[in-house]
Design a protein around this motif. Structure first.
Motif, short mmCIF file in Angstrom:
data_model
loop_
_atom_site.label_atom_id
_atom_site.label_comp_id
_atom_site.label_asym_id
_atom_site.label_seq_id
_atom_site.Cartn_x
_atom_site.Cartn_y
_atom_site.Cartn_z
N HIS A 27 35.99 -72.42 -9.14
CA HIS A 27 35.95 -71.19 -9.26
C HIS A 27 36.28 -70.46 -8.04
O HIS A 27 36.53 -71.14 -7.00
CB HIS A 27 34.34 -70.84 -9.37
CG HIS A 27 33.65 -71.73 -10.22
ND1 HIS A 27 33.83 -71.39 -11.70
CD2 HIS A 27 32.66 -72.69 -10.32
CE1 HIS A 27 33.32 -72.47 -12.28
NE2 HIS A 27 32.50 -72.96 -11.59
N ASN A 30 29.51 -58.53 -5.52
CA ASN A 30 28.34 -58.07 -4.71
C ASN A 30 27.72 -57.03 -4.86
O ASN A 30 26.77 -56.68 -4.23
CB ASN A 30 29.03 -58.21 -3.12
CG ASN A 30 30.32 -57.13 -3.30
OD1 ASN A 30 30.99 -56.87 -4.14
ND2 ASN A 30 30.42 -56.33 -1.97
N GLN A 77 22.67 -62.78 -9.49
CA GLN A 77 23.33 -63.59 -8.72
C GLN A 77 22.75 -65.16 -8.83
O GLN A 77 23.51 -66.17 -9.04
CB GLN A 77 23.52 -63.16 -7.28
CG GLN A 77 24.20 -62.22 -7.04
CD GLN A 77 24.32 -61.57 -5.57
OE1 GLN A 77 23.75 -62.47 -4.63
NE2 GLN A 77 25.09 -60.57 -5.34
N SER A 78 21.60 -65.37 -9.05
CA SER A 78 21.06 -66.67 -9.15
C SER A 78 21.36 -67.10 -10.57
O SER A 78 21.52 -68.48 -10.64
CB SER A 78 19.30 -66.62 -9.18
OG SER A 78 18.78 -65.87 -9.92
N MET A 121 23.99 -66.46 -12.20
CA MET A 121 25.59 -66.80 -12.08
C MET A 121 25.68 -68.14 -11.15
O MET A 121 26.38 -69.06 -11.60
CB MET A 121 26.27 -65.80 -11.25
CG MET A 121 26.22 -64.44 -11.78
SD MET A 121 27.10 -63.13 -10.42
CE MET A 121 26.58 -61.68 -11.33
N LEU A 122 24.79 -68.14 -10.29
CA LEU A 122 24.86 -69.47 -9.52
C LEU A 122 24.45 -70.83 -10.44
O LEU A 122 25.16 -71.92 -10.53
CB LEU A 122 23.68 -69.43 -8.41
CG LEU A 122 23.81 -70.92 -7.77
CD1 LEU A 122 25.06 -71.26 -7.01
CD2 LEU A 122 22.74 -70.65 -6.52
N GLU A 123 23.46 -70.55 -11.25
CA GLU A 123 23.14 -71.55 -12.04
C GLU A 123 24.50 -71.91 -13.01
O GLU A 123 24.73 -73.31 -13.37
CB GLU A 123 21.89 -71.27 -13.02
CG GLU A 123 21.52 -72.53 -14.05
CD GLU A 123 20.64 -71.93 -15.25
OE1 GLU A 123 19.99 -72.84 -15.76
OE2 GLU A 123 20.24 -70.56 -15.14
N MET A 139 27.49 -71.44 -12.54
CA MET A 139 28.48 -72.03 -12.03
C MET A 139 28.53 -73.49 -11.47
O MET A 139 29.12 -74.33 -11.47
CB MET A 139 29.08 -71.35 -10.73
CG MET A 139 29.40 -69.77 -11.07
SD MET A 139 29.55 -68.74 -9.53
CE MET A 139 30.67 -69.83 -8.42
N ALA A 140 27.04 -73.94 -11.10
CA ALA A 140 26.63 -75.22 -10.67
C ALA A 140 26.27 -76.08 -11.74
O ALA A 140 26.75 -77.27 -11.52
CB ALA A 140 25.45 -75.21 -9.70
N LEU A 154 26.25 -61.84 -0.82
CA LEU A 154 26.09 -63.20 -1.59
C LEU A 154 25.50 -64.35 -0.82
O LEU A 154 25.79 -64.60 0.36
CB LEU A 154 27.56 -63.67 -2.13
CG LEU A 154 28.34 -63.07 -3.16
CD1 LEU A 154 29.70 -63.76 -3.34
CD2 LEU A 154 27.59 -62.82 -4.35
N GLN A 183 25.55 -69.62 -3.02
CA GLN A 183 26.40 -69.22 -4.13
C GLN A 183 28.01 -69.19 -3.46
O GLN A 183 28.78 -69.36 -4.12
CB GLN A 183 26.22 -67.88 -4.52
CG GLN A 183 26.89 -67.49 -5.83
CD GLN A 183 26.21 -66.21 -6.86
OE1 GLN A 183 24.93 -66.17 -6.60
NE2 GLN A 183 27.08 -65.58 -7.49
N ARG A 206 29.66 -72.53 -3.75
CA ARG A 206 30.03 -72.96 -5.03
C ARG A 206 31.45 -72.38 -5.35
O ARG A 206 32.07 -73.08 -6.48
CB ARG A 206 28.94 -72.57 -6.26
CG ARG A 206 27.72 -72.91 -5.89
CD ARG A 206 27.58 -74.35 -6.39
NE ARG A 206 26.32 -74.79 -6.32
CZ ARG A 206 25.82 -75.98 -6.59
NH1 ARG A 206 26.83 -76.77 -6.94
NH2 ARG A 206 24.94 -76.29 -6.46
#
Length: 357
Positions: free
Chosen positions: A71, A142, A149-150, A152-154, A156-157, A191, A195, A198
């Motif tokens: 990403h 941002n 954002q959390s 989004m992090l899940e 992406m991860a 951010l 994150q 990632r």
């Protein structure tokens, strides 16, 4: 002037390009595979030539990130075609594309989806959100709040989202292209480091030259529109199978132990260790790059080698995108920030200090 003086007895010049390994891996790439990969990349570059003037580094960073399976985060002031570049890459492939304009009131359910009660069946049905696409553009990431954002992090991860306790896998290939505006402060949320880590790369765009800006105006005048219509672009788009081929081929590019050691040494040096530690680095760097940086250097190096027509990685492939891979993973001390030191300057010193194999 370099931020840190070069260490003694360290070679400062790149040695001659190494020859192709005499014993390639059993899963090596054939000349036809290499030629096909270069043709696919050239087709994407031809699409960029119709929508973007200059910004060659950003174009290559987007393509290499896609091939490496990562990403990318793009940072620049407004008006430098961040969104256009992201849309050009996404529309160069026949997969699904979604754009999300991030705002402070954007909720996780707006992104990943939610469960809706159907009165006709008296049951809940799952409605997936825009994150369930092959290419997702998160514009001004941002501006979204910490809870969003959390989510989004899940995605992406983990490559999946959770809706009402149900885990739903994201389509493959999956790539997030996020943009952020560094000059905005009101209504923005920084951010978190987890994150930021990632993102395989963080590309920073600068202003175009006078000649490039004039060519941009000529392109807009000829096109007759300020926006890009993907349907009017010339050239065939790539299929999802083409992207899967590029990603699988990149993983088969040979990486020698010396190249692996070189990537590890660069990342370790950013932490104050390495074979040639930089004196007083701790006064400038609060936290160095994580092991994800080492992985990114190798994966990006494999992708860069593939697109260059090689089935083996050389040091130039590692150094090519070192700034994009490391700049967002190096946290500076308050003293360094007060002195105007940038993470790019630290990366310059790290790359200049670590001896090339």
């Amino acid at each position: 002037m370099a931020l840190f003086p070069p260490q003694p007895n360290i070679p400062q010049q790149m040695p001659p390009m190494p020859q192709q390994p005499a014993t390639p891996t059993s899963a090596g790439l054939s000349p036809d595979d290499l030629n096909h990969a270069r043709q696919l990349a050239d087709r994407i570059r031809a699409r960029f030539a119709q929508t973007l003037v200059g910004q060659d580094n950003l174009r290559e960073a987007l393509i290499v990130t896609m091939v490496s399976g990562g990403h990318i985060l793009i940072e620049s002031v407004p008006g430098l075609a961040k969104t256009t570049a992201a849309q050009t890459l996404a529309t160069s492939v026949s997969g699904s594309f979604k754009r999300v304009q991030c705002t402070p009131d954007l909720m996780p359910s707006d992104l990943v989806g939610t469960q809706v009660f159907d009165f006709s069946t008296q049951r809940f049905s799952t409605q997936i959100g825009p994150i369930h696409a092959n290419f997702v553009l998160l514009d001004e990431i941002n501006r979204s709040n910490a809870k969003t954002q959390s989510a989004m992090l899940e995605a992406m991860a983990e490559g999946a989202t959770t809706i009402g306790g149900e885990r739903i896998a994201l389509p493959q290939p999956f790539m997030v292209i996020a943009t952020e505006n560094p000059i905005e402060e009101e209504g923005t949320f920084n951010l978190p480091e987890a994150q930021m880590d990632r993102f395989t790369m963080k590309a920073v765009m600068g202003y175009p030259s006078a000649d490039e800006e004039q060519r941009m105006l000529a392109m807009l005048t000829k096109r007759g529109s300020d926006t890009v219509d993907a349907k009017t672009l010339e050239g065939d788009v790539l299929s999802l199978a083409d992207i899967e081929f590029l990603r699988a081929a990149a993983r088969r590019v040979h990486v020698s132990k010396a190249i692996m050691g070189y990537a590890v040494d660069i990342v370790a040096t950013s932490r104050g260790a390495g074979t040639h530690p930089i004196a007083d680095l701790s006064t400038k760097v609060r936290l160095g790059a994580s092991p994800r940086a080492s992985i990114a250097l190798i994966r990006v190096g494999q992708a860069a080698a593939l697109l260059a027509g090689r089935d083996y990685v050389i040091p130039e492939d590692i150094r090519m995108f070192a700034h994009e891979i490391l700049r967002h993973r190096i946290l500076l001390t308050f003293e360094a920030l007060a002195d105007g030191v940038t993470s790019d300057q630290v990366v310059d010193s790290v790359v200049a200090t670590v001896p090339v194999p």
